[in-house]
Design an enzyme around this catalytic site. Structure first.
Site, PDB file in Angstrom:
ATOM      1  N   ARG A  64     -24.428  42.556  23.682  1.00 54.39           N
ATOM      2  CA  ARG A  64     -24.921  42.289  22.331  1.00 54.39           C
ATOM      3  C   ARG A  64     -23.781  41.859  21.403  1.00 54.39           C
ATOM      4  O   ARG A  64     -22.610  42.033  21.708  1.00 54.39           O
ATOM      5  CB  ARG A  64     -25.603  43.541  21.760  1.00 54.39           C
ATOM      6  CG  ARG A  64     -26.892  43.895  22.470  1.00 54.39           C
ATOM      7  CD  ARG A  64     -27.438  45.235  22.011  1.00 54.39           C
ATOM      8  NE  ARG A  64     -26.579  46.354  22.399  1.00 54.39           N
ATOM      9  CZ  ARG A  64     -26.841  47.628  22.130  1.00 54.39           C
ATOM     10  NH1 ARG A  64     -27.931  47.945  21.440  1.00 54.39           N
ATOM     11  NH2 ARG A  64     -26.030  48.582  22.531  1.00 54.39           N
ATOM     12  N   LYS A 101     -21.232  48.549  19.133  1.00 56.75           N
ATOM     13  CA  LYS A 101     -20.846  49.867  19.655  1.00 56.75           C
ATOM     14  C   LYS A 101     -19.563  50.356  18.994  1.00 56.75           C
ATOM     15  O   LYS A 101     -18.853  49.613  18.319  1.00 56.75           O
ATOM     16  CB  LYS A 101     -20.664  49.797  21.180  1.00 56.75           C
ATOM     17  CG  LYS A 101     -21.956  49.539  21.927  1.00 56.75           C
ATOM     18  CD  LYS A 101     -23.036  50.571  21.645  1.00 56.75           C
ATOM     19  CE  LYS A 101     -22.714  51.934  22.211  1.00 56.75           C
ATOM     20  NZ  LYS A 101     -23.769  52.933  21.910  1.00 56.75           N
ATOM     21  N   TYR A 132     -22.668  51.287  15.224  1.00 54.97           N
ATOM     22  CA  TYR A 132     -23.107  52.577  15.764  1.00 54.97           C
ATOM     23  C   TYR A 132     -21.851  53.368  16.123  1.00 54.97           C
ATOM     24  O   TYR A 132     -20.981  52.863  16.841  1.00 54.97           O
ATOM     25  CB  TYR A 132     -23.978  52.388  17.013  1.00 54.97           C
ATOM     26  CG  TYR A 132     -25.319  51.775  16.723  1.00 54.97           C
ATOM     27  CD1 TYR A 132     -26.348  52.529  16.135  1.00 54.97           C
ATOM     28  CD2 TYR A 132     -25.571  50.438  17.020  1.00 54.97           C
ATOM     29  CE1 TYR A 132     -27.577  51.955  15.862  1.00 54.97           C
ATOM     30  CE2 TYR A 132     -26.800  49.866  16.740  1.00 54.97           C
ATOM     31  CZ  TYR A 132     -27.794  50.623  16.162  1.00 54.97           C
ATOM     32  OH  TYR A 132     -29.023  50.057  15.876  1.00 54.97           O
ATOM     33  N   HIS A 168     -21.788  57.419  16.404  1.00 57.05           N
ATOM     34  CA  HIS A 168     -22.058  58.663  17.137  1.00 57.05           C
ATOM     35  C   HIS A 168     -20.806  59.560  17.193  1.00 57.05           C
ATOM     36  O   HIS A 168     -20.358  59.970  18.268  1.00 57.05           O
ATOM     37  CB  HIS A 168     -22.566  58.350  18.546  1.00 57.05           C
ATOM     38  CG  HIS A 168     -23.843  57.558  18.568  1.00 57.05           C
ATOM     39  ND1 HIS A 168     -25.063  58.112  18.223  1.00 57.05           N
ATOM     40  CD2 HIS A 168     -24.092  56.258  18.856  1.00 57.05           C
ATOM     41  CE1 HIS A 168     -26.009  57.187  18.310  1.00 57.05           C
ATOM     42  NE2 HIS A 168     -25.443  56.061  18.685  1.00 57.05           N
ATOM     43  N   GLU A 220     -26.473  54.699  12.784  1.00 56.95           N
ATOM     44  CA  GLU A 220     -27.445  55.732  13.183  1.00 56.95           C
ATOM     45  C   GLU A 220     -27.667  56.797  12.114  1.00 56.95           C
ATOM     46  O   GLU A 220     -28.582  57.616  12.243  1.00 56.95           O
ATOM     47  CB  GLU A 220     -27.037  56.390  14.509  1.00 56.95           C
ATOM     48  CG  GLU A 220     -25.864  57.347  14.430  1.00 56.95           C
ATOM     49  CD  GLU A 220     -24.508  56.664  14.547  1.00 56.95           C
ATOM     50  OE1 GLU A 220     -23.500  57.375  14.610  1.00 56.95           O
ATOM     51  OE2 GLU A 220     -24.469  55.407  14.562  1.00 56.95           O
ATOM     52  N   SER A 238     -33.609  53.065  19.609  1.00 59.93           N
ATOM     53  CA  SER A 238     -34.291  54.187  20.265  1.00 59.93           C
ATOM     54  C   SER A 238     -35.536  53.706  21.004  1.00 59.93           C
ATOM     55  O   SER A 238     -35.885  54.237  22.063  1.00 59.93           O
ATOM     56  CB  SER A 238     -34.671  55.250  19.234  1.00 59.93           C
ATOM     57  OG  SER A 238     -33.514  55.801  18.639  1.00 59.93           O
ATOM     58  N   VAL A 277     -37.640  57.899  20.764  1.00 63.33           N
ATOM     59  CA  VAL A 277     -37.296  57.783  22.186  1.00 63.33           C
ATOM     60  C   VAL A 277     -38.416  58.358  23.040  1.00 63.33           C
ATOM     61  O   VAL A 277     -38.873  57.729  24.004  1.00 63.33           O
ATOM     62  CB  VAL A 277     -35.959  58.508  22.496  1.00 63.33           C
ATOM     63  CG1 VAL A 277     -35.771  58.679  24.009  1.00 63.33           C
ATOM     64  CG2 VAL A 277     -34.788  57.747  21.908  1.00 63.33           C
ATOM     65  N   VAL A 304     -33.706  64.064  22.511  1.00 65.38           N
ATOM     66  CA  VAL A 304     -33.522  64.960  21.361  1.00 65.38           C
ATOM     67  C   VAL A 304     -32.555  64.327  20.371  1.00 65.38           C
ATOM     68  O   VAL A 304     -31.512  63.797  20.760  1.00 65.38           O
ATOM     69  CB  VAL A 304     -32.986  66.324  21.833  1.00 65.38           C
ATOM     70  CG1 VAL A 304     -32.687  67.225  20.646  1.00 65.38           C
ATOM     71  CG2 VAL A 304     -33.989  66.977  22.770  1.00 65.38           C
ATOM     72  N   VAL A 306     -31.001  60.348  27.213  1.00 65.66           N
ATOM     73  CA  VAL A 306     -30.822  59.337  26.168  1.00 65.66           C
ATOM     74  C   VAL A 306     -30.007  59.896  24.990  1.00 65.66           C
ATOM     75  O   VAL A 306     -29.407  59.143  24.227  1.00 65.66           O
ATOM     76  CB  VAL A 306     -32.190  58.805  25.691  1.00 65.66           C
ATOM     77  CG1 VAL A 306     -32.019  57.683  24.676  1.00 65.66           C
ATOM     78  CG2 VAL A 306     -33.002  58.300  26.879  1.00 65.66           C
ATOM     79  N   ALA A 307     -29.934  61.202  24.883  1.00 62.31           N
ATOM     80  CA  ALA A 307     -29.182  61.837  23.796  1.00 62.31           C
ATOM     81  C   ALA A 307     -27.678  61.865  24.058  1.00 62.31           C
ATOM     82  O   ALA A 307     -26.927  62.435  23.271  1.00 62.31           O
ATOM     83  CB  ALA A 307     -29.692  63.268  23.588  1.00 62.31           C
ATOM     84  N   ILE A 308     -27.229  61.220  25.131  1.00 62.81           N
ATOM     85  CA  ILE A 308     -25.831  61.333  25.537  1.00 62.81           C
ATOM     86  C   ILE A 308     -24.866  60.796  24.482  1.00 62.81           C
ATOM     87  O   ILE A 308     -23.727  61.262  24.378  1.00 62.81           O
ATOM     88  CB  ILE A 308     -25.601  60.642  26.910  1.00 62.81           C
ATOM     89  CG1 ILE A 308     -24.302  61.124  27.561  1.00 62.81           C
ATOM     90  CG2 ILE A 308     -25.655  59.135  26.782  1.00 62.81           C
ATOM     91  CD1 ILE A 308     -24.289  62.575  27.936  1.00 62.81           C
ATOM     92  N   ASP A 309     -25.296  59.808  23.679  1.00 61.30           N
ATOM     93  CA  ASP A 309     -24.432  59.306  22.607  1.00 61.30           C
ATOM     94  C   ASP A 309     -24.041  60.414  21.637  1.00 61.30           C
ATOM     95  O   ASP A 309     -22.986  60.349  20.994  1.00 61.30           O
ATOM     96  CB  ASP A 309     -25.137  58.194  21.809  1.00 61.30           C
ATOM     97  CG  ASP A 309     -25.008  56.837  22.473  1.00 61.30           C
ATOM     98  OD1 ASP A 309     -24.112  56.674  23.317  1.00 61.30           O
ATOM     99  OD2 ASP A 309     -25.807  55.945  22.150  1.00 61.30           O
TER     100      ASP A 309
END
Length: 289
Positions: A15, A75, A94, A96, A118, A134, A179, A239, A267-270
């Site tokens: 991206r 990112k 983003y 995180h 985010e 998401s 998500v 989550v 998917v919450a790993i970020d």
């Protein structure tokens, strides 16, 4: 303002932070946009497209960072980009940061004005910049989960939708937000037996309505999570606590009692992950046991 858009360097990140339409909007407002050459190729956008919209193309990331008042990215910056920032420069991407102490320290040391996509909220508390990502992540979690359930990929050899005479796969989605809804849509569309777990009873009533009762809902607590996860073929962690680390709702002890070859997509790993033993992976090396 001079707005700089470097090419993304994270593993398989194709991206870019701006489209030609975005360039045109900013230049019409009197700003200057500088973009790293070939930065949009992975997204199907050529340098010619950007030039026609009013952008100036620069050969290296250093030139982009040196020229810009504000850096737009997709990112979070990687260590090789830390030294490119200037004192007081604005970063818009983003981030995180809850799971990125080293990056947080680097941005503070450089005095970078950091705005994380985010955490941008509307008055109603919704997250307009995180929501589309998401939606993508939720749908991909099911798609990738289905792939890695295949025996050649190391999975249990279970088809999400089953076939006549064989039960469909059991998919557990932890978190009934954007998500979770999108993961469940995909899983249900493929014929899986889907349960969404959440702590908000009102949200579960909403989920029951929009899925017309075709997706089960269950209160998220330690007892119920263990009961569901240990029976699951695919567990999707969705989550989100905005701006904070995700809680470890699926513990190592729960994982030890899961079926061999079951799949987890966290998917919450970020934000640190909601599964105790997960860590970030890449498209080059996507899974671990």
């Amino acid at each position: 303002m001079i707005i700089g858009v470097p090419a993304e360097i994270k593993n398989n990140e194709n991206r870019i932070a701006i489209t030609p339409a975005g360039v045109e909007t900013l230049t019409n407002e009197g700003h200057e946009v500088v973009i790293e050459e070939n930065g949009g190729v992975g997204s199907g956008i050529s340098d010619k497209d950007y030039k026609q919209a009013g952008a100036k193309m620069l050969a290296t990331p250093k030139e982009v960072f040196d020229a810009a008042d504000m850096i737009m990215k997709v990112k979070e910056p990687l260590p090789e980009e830390y030294d490119l920032f200037k004192e007081g420069q604005i970063l818009y991407t983003y981030l995180h940061l809850a799971a990125e102490e080293e990056l947080t320290d680097a941005l503070m040391e450089k005095n970078v004005v950091s705005i994380a996509y985010e955490t941008v909220e509307l008055e109603d508390g919704s997250l307009p910049l995180l929501t589309p990502m998401s939606e993508v992540a939720g749908r991909l979690a099911t798609q990738e989960g289905a792939r890695f359930l295949e025996k050649p990929q190391g999975g249990r050899g279970v088809l999400l939708g089953g076939v006549p005479g064989v039960t469909s796969a059991k998919v557990i989605v932890i978190g009934g937000g954007i998500v979770g809804i999108n993961s469940a849509k995909m899983a249900k569309g493929l014929g899986a037996d889907v349960t969404i777990m959440d702590i908000d009873a009102q949200q579960m009533r909403y989920l029951d309505d929009i899925f017309h009762g075709d997706v089960k809902t269950r209160m998220s607590n330690k007892y119920n999570i263990y009961d569901e996860v240990t029976k699951a073929d695919l567990v999707i962690g969705g989550v989100l606590i905005p701006g904070a680390k995700a809680p470890h709702l699926v513990t190592e002890d729960m994982i030890k009692d899961m079926k061999e070859g079951a799949v987890i997509a966290d998917v919450a790993i970020d934000q640190g992950g909601c599964v105790e033993t997960t860590y970030p992976t890449t498209h080059d090396d996507p899974v671990f046991t």
